[in-house]
Enzyme design. Sequence first.
Site: not given
Length: 374
Positions: A21, A83, A114, A136-138, A140, A173, A182, A233, A289, A292
């Site tokens: 990504g 990918r 990874d 990686t924006i995650d 991780d 609300r 992920r 997510e 996205h 990103r």
Amino acid sequence: MKGRLAVRGEQMKVGVLTGGGDCPGLNAVIRATVRKGIFHYNDQFVGFLEGWRGVMEDQTIPLDLHAVAGILPRGGTILRTSRTNPAKREGGLQKCMDTMRRHELDALIAIGGDDTQSVALKLHNMNFPVIGVPKTIDNDLGGTDFCFGFDTAVNAATDAIDRVHTTAEAHNRVMVVEVMGRDSGWIALYSGIAGGADVILIPEHPFDIDRVAETLRRRHARGRYFSVVVAAEGAKFSSELDVEHGAPIVQDLGRDEFGHVRLGGIGQVLAREIERRTGFETRSVVLGHIQRGGSPSAFDRVLATRYGVGAIDMVHHGEFGSMVALRGNNIVSVPLVEAINKTRLVDQDLVNVALSLHEIIGESTSKEEETVRK
């Protein structure tokens, strides 16, 4: 193999690719690598287009000072990405080897997460000189304290949460904000704390939806008639069958070439279940996205630049089969096998910070950690 005996100051020909990504900061890495390589080592660079696909299919562009001029603030990647997994294609790894030999490369710098680094490790084991750069924006990826792109993603998510707060309050609300993550909840936890979210749900701790509903009902009873829920997510509902691991929400059952299912939909499911249990009007928004895209933050520009400089230095030091990493405030070299050995989960200290900001529900402290909420 050519490149194994490289020494500091020796001119080299180096390939560069960006895989997986996209994220803000990729261009900053490319720019720093090329500028340091040309100005200090008199290197030559070959850019492979669309990640490992470009290596397999020999799709390249020259990377010189003109190519990297003005790209520091740009998001995405001038090399584009995909990918693609050569290990899943017939003869894919050998095609990569043949391409790199055809270009007479002394080394390859692979910028990615990874999945990208797993292919880099395979090529290293086939005796090709490879250096990894973590992306990686995650946030991780093991072996490093921070990946570039993460800070920009958190800023984007926090800004969205701030905006959602105002409309949630105006309409009384509950708003569910689905962010990326992920297998780990770094973005959800950082942006949730920074944005003052009332519930934060992360993959590391499967949650009890009834306890989430009770949290929102108690908040409502205190006169706070709106709430914001932030969910990664990959956040999982706990269940009687598998309380510890739960099950993520998926968009379909297909998998990409690295074996990942396509996650998404947790926000919509949560909104429906919260409204059904509480009676409070609930809406969901998926940032997707948006996290990103755009220009990298100052932090990510500096970190990505440090990684790019570190990567080309590692090439000239002959530290192949390694990945450049941030440890504390120092740029270091770590083995690729260590970097991809396991997913880097959120720090418990950060989880405890979020837990300390919310009302305790029930008597079991162990269950409190299933849901991080304010």
